[in-house]
Design an enzyme around this catalytic site. Structure first.
Site, PDB file in Angstrom:
ATOM      1  N   ASP A 148      -5.574  -6.663   5.829  1.00 17.71           N
ATOM      2  CA  ASP A 148      -6.762  -5.926   5.397  1.00 17.71           C
ATOM      3  C   ASP A 148      -7.872  -6.921   5.046  1.00 17.71           C
ATOM      4  O   ASP A 148      -9.015  -6.818   5.502  1.00 17.71           O
ATOM      5  CB  ASP A 148      -6.368  -5.093   4.159  1.00 17.71           C
ATOM      6  CG  ASP A 148      -7.435  -4.092   3.759  1.00 17.71           C
ATOM      7  OD1 ASP A 148      -8.480  -4.036   4.421  1.00 17.71           O
ATOM      8  OD2 ASP A 148      -7.217  -3.373   2.769  1.00 17.71           O
ATOM      9  N   ASP A 153     -11.206  -8.383   7.702  1.00 16.07           N
ATOM     10  CA  ASP A 153     -12.619  -8.242   7.306  1.00 16.07           C
ATOM     11  C   ASP A 153     -13.304  -9.601   7.276  1.00 16.07           C
ATOM     12  O   ASP A 153     -14.448  -9.745   7.709  1.00 16.07           O
ATOM     13  CB  ASP A 153     -12.734  -7.595   5.918  1.00 16.07           C
ATOM     14  CG  ASP A 153     -12.840  -6.079   6.022  1.00 16.07           C
ATOM     15  OD1 ASP A 153     -12.449  -5.536   7.068  1.00 16.07           O
ATOM     16  OD2 ASP A 153     -13.314  -5.444   5.058  1.00 16.07           O
ATOM     17  N   LYS A 184       3.207 -15.377   2.437  1.00 16.09           N
ATOM     18  CA  LYS A 184       3.159 -16.120   1.171  1.00 16.09           C
ATOM     19  C   LYS A 184       4.614 -16.374   0.795  1.00 16.09           C
ATOM     20  O   LYS A 184       5.095 -15.995  -0.276  1.00 16.09           O
ATOM     21  CB  LYS A 184       2.393 -15.272   0.128  1.00 16.09           C
ATOM     22  CG  LYS A 184       2.078 -15.980  -1.151  1.00 16.09           C
ATOM     23  CD  LYS A 184       0.957 -16.989  -1.034  1.00 16.09           C
ATOM     24  CE  LYS A 184       0.747 -17.687  -2.365  1.00 16.09           C
ATOM     25  NZ  LYS A 184      -0.143 -18.855  -2.268  1.00 16.09           N
ATOM     26  N   TYR A 191       0.816  -1.215   0.000  1.00 17.79           N
ATOM     27  CA  TYR A 191       0.000   0.000   0.000  1.00 17.79           C
ATOM     28  C   TYR A 191       0.853   1.269   0.000  1.00 17.79           C
ATOM     29  O   TYR A 191       0.368   2.346  -0.323  1.00 17.79           O
ATOM     30  CB  TYR A 191      -0.938   0.039   1.217  1.00 17.79           C
ATOM     31  CG  TYR A 191      -2.046  -0.990   1.178  1.00 17.79           C
ATOM     32  CD1 TYR A 191      -2.314  -1.723   0.024  1.00 17.79           C
ATOM     33  CD2 TYR A 191      -2.839  -1.228   2.291  1.00 17.79           C
ATOM     34  CE1 TYR A 191      -3.330  -2.665  -0.004  1.00 17.79           C
ATOM     35  CE2 TYR A 191      -3.858  -2.165   2.267  1.00 17.79           C
ATOM     36  CZ  TYR A 191      -4.093  -2.889   1.119  1.00 17.79           C
ATOM     37  OH  TYR A 191      -5.095  -3.819   1.090  1.00 17.79           O
ATOM     38  N   ASP A 214      -3.349 -18.011   1.619  1.00 15.90           N
ATOM     39  CA  ASP A 214      -4.502 -18.670   0.984  1.00 15.90           C
ATOM     40  C   ASP A 214      -5.085 -19.722   1.920  1.00 15.90           C
ATOM     41  O   ASP A 214      -6.299 -19.852   2.073  1.00 15.90           O
ATOM     42  CB  ASP A 214      -4.131 -19.252  -0.393  1.00 15.90           C
ATOM     43  CG  ASP A 214      -2.768 -19.922  -0.413  1.00 15.90           C
ATOM     44  OD1 ASP A 214      -2.017 -19.802   0.574  1.00 15.90           O
ATOM     45  OD2 ASP A 214      -2.436 -20.573  -1.418  1.00 15.90           O
TER      46      ASP A 214
END
Ligand code: NAD
Length: 354
Positions: free
Chosen positions: A245, A249, A189, A138, A221
């Protein structure tokens, strides 16, 4: 214990009023809490023409912790981007260097039916997601949209983390786990992305300083899958900005009740911004329908993480649970057989339970 109180917009003023009522109980008992109020978001724009006005900045910089309601509303949607309420949030996070975002996903047994998953999979769920908030793809440079050699447009973002950024979030994750069930699952990852290979190495290295905490690693994942398959296996999940992020959620929705979820964002000295995970809910603002529990639970996090008042924090959490056990519900979590109450009465009920 100086607290900057930024009520913000929409339901912000109603829900922060309830959290302050709860904190006042501890003040009466002798805790030296001082409150200073300032506008943020649309309220900041209305008062001073800025979503994070200078007067608010000064109060927040001096404060030991910030309690925030929510920002935003349709009346501000056509403002220039830098003036929009949400910019106030980004600005305060950056200004106070709040790099560690803590989002618990707790499902009180009384609310198990609110989840879209089967009650036996989620009842009693208690996960803490620790998300790095100021680095990663980001913020990494270079970024942008440019034309490449073939005359084609190309979008670029850069995933980067340096050692010190990973170390400081790792320490926070292990320290939080020490106060909970002593398990950290670091999500990365590392099989594909070098940035997260470094993340994994550093978490492994820092874990040696916390021998009482068990560290495991999981690819993102798989973590996304495990969160809906068997979420109760997790205690603390620690991860970078983009994975956090998405996973936070996902985890919050396991609980099915956005009005229940608090959050904290901390800097290196333990100063924090405490706010509910939801927005300003303009559709129900000013109608005494908002659920104040996420904000009240954010105040509990403030007492725990910025002021080291573990007993007080626990007392608030227990009071919330008692109120739910007694069957009181705001409209967002209401079901048959429960007593419907408004925002104000819910706040009073928590104070009485305390
Ligand atoms: P929202 O979270 O405000 O509302 C989504 C839905 O959940 C609405 O139906 C709302 O009534 C309900 N809801 C939210 N909080 C509730 C509570 N405490 N009690 C009962 N019901 C509740 O999200 P949105 O509608 O997408 O956004 C509304 C505004 O809030 C926008 O301006 C958005 O930019 C802003 N926003 C602010 C924050 C923040 O301040 N941190 C976060 C998200 C959205």
């Amino acid at each position: 214990m100086n607290v900057a109180v930024l009520a913000g917009d929409g339901i912000g003023p109603e829900i922060t009023t309830q959290a302050i009522k709860v904190l006042e109980v501890f003040k009466k008992e002798g805790l030296d809490l001082q409150f200073e109020y300032a506008p943020i978001g649309g309220a900041g724009f209305d008062a001073y023409g800025s979503p994070y006005p200078e007067a608010t900045q000064n109060i927040c910089r001096k404060a030991d912790a910030v309690l925030l309601g929510a920002v935003g509303g349709p009346q501000y949607d056509n403002l220039d981007r830098p003036l929009r309420p949400e910019r106030g949030l980004l600005a305060i996070r950056k200004d106070l260097n709040l790099f560690a975002n803590l989002r618990p996903a707790i499902l009180y047994p009384e609310l198990a039916n609110a989840s879209s998953l089967k009650p036996e999979i989620v009842a009693g769920l208690d996960i803490m997601i620790v998300r790095e908030l100021t680095g990663d793809i980001y913020f990494g440079e270079p970024r942008g949209i440019q034309t490449n050699d073939k005359g084609e447009q190309e979008g670029i973002n850069t995933m980067r983390y340096c050692e010190s950024e990973i170390k400081r979030i790792a320490h926070i994750a292990f320290q939080i786990a020490q106060k909970r069930h002593k398990k950290v699952c670091s999500v990365d990852k590392a099989n594909v992305l070098e940035t997260t290979e470094l993340w994994r190495q550093i978490f492994t290295q820092i874990s040696k300083e916390y021998p009482d905490v068990e560290l495991s690693h999981m690819y993102v994942d798989n973590a996304a899958m495990q969160l809906v398959r068997a979420p109760k296996q997790f205690d603390v999940i620690a991860t970078g900005n983009i994975f956090g992020d998405i996973l936070s959620d996902e985890a919050s929705m396991l609980t099915g009740s956005i009005g229940m979820l608090p959050s904290a964002s901390l800097n290196e000295t333990g100063k924090g911004l405490y706010e509910p995970s939801h927005g300003s809910a303009p559709d129900i603002a000013g109608q005494d329908k908002a659920n104040p529990l996420a904000t009240i639970l954010s105040a509990a996090m403030m007492l725990r993480y910025s002021f080291h008042q573990e007993d007080a924090a626990k007392r608030i959490e227990t009071a919330v649970q008692k109120v739910l056990q007694a069957g009181l519900r705001t409209p967002d979590i209401h079901e048959d057989g429960c007593q419907l109450v408004g925002c104000n009465n819910m706040g009073d009920a928590v104070v009485n339970a305390l």
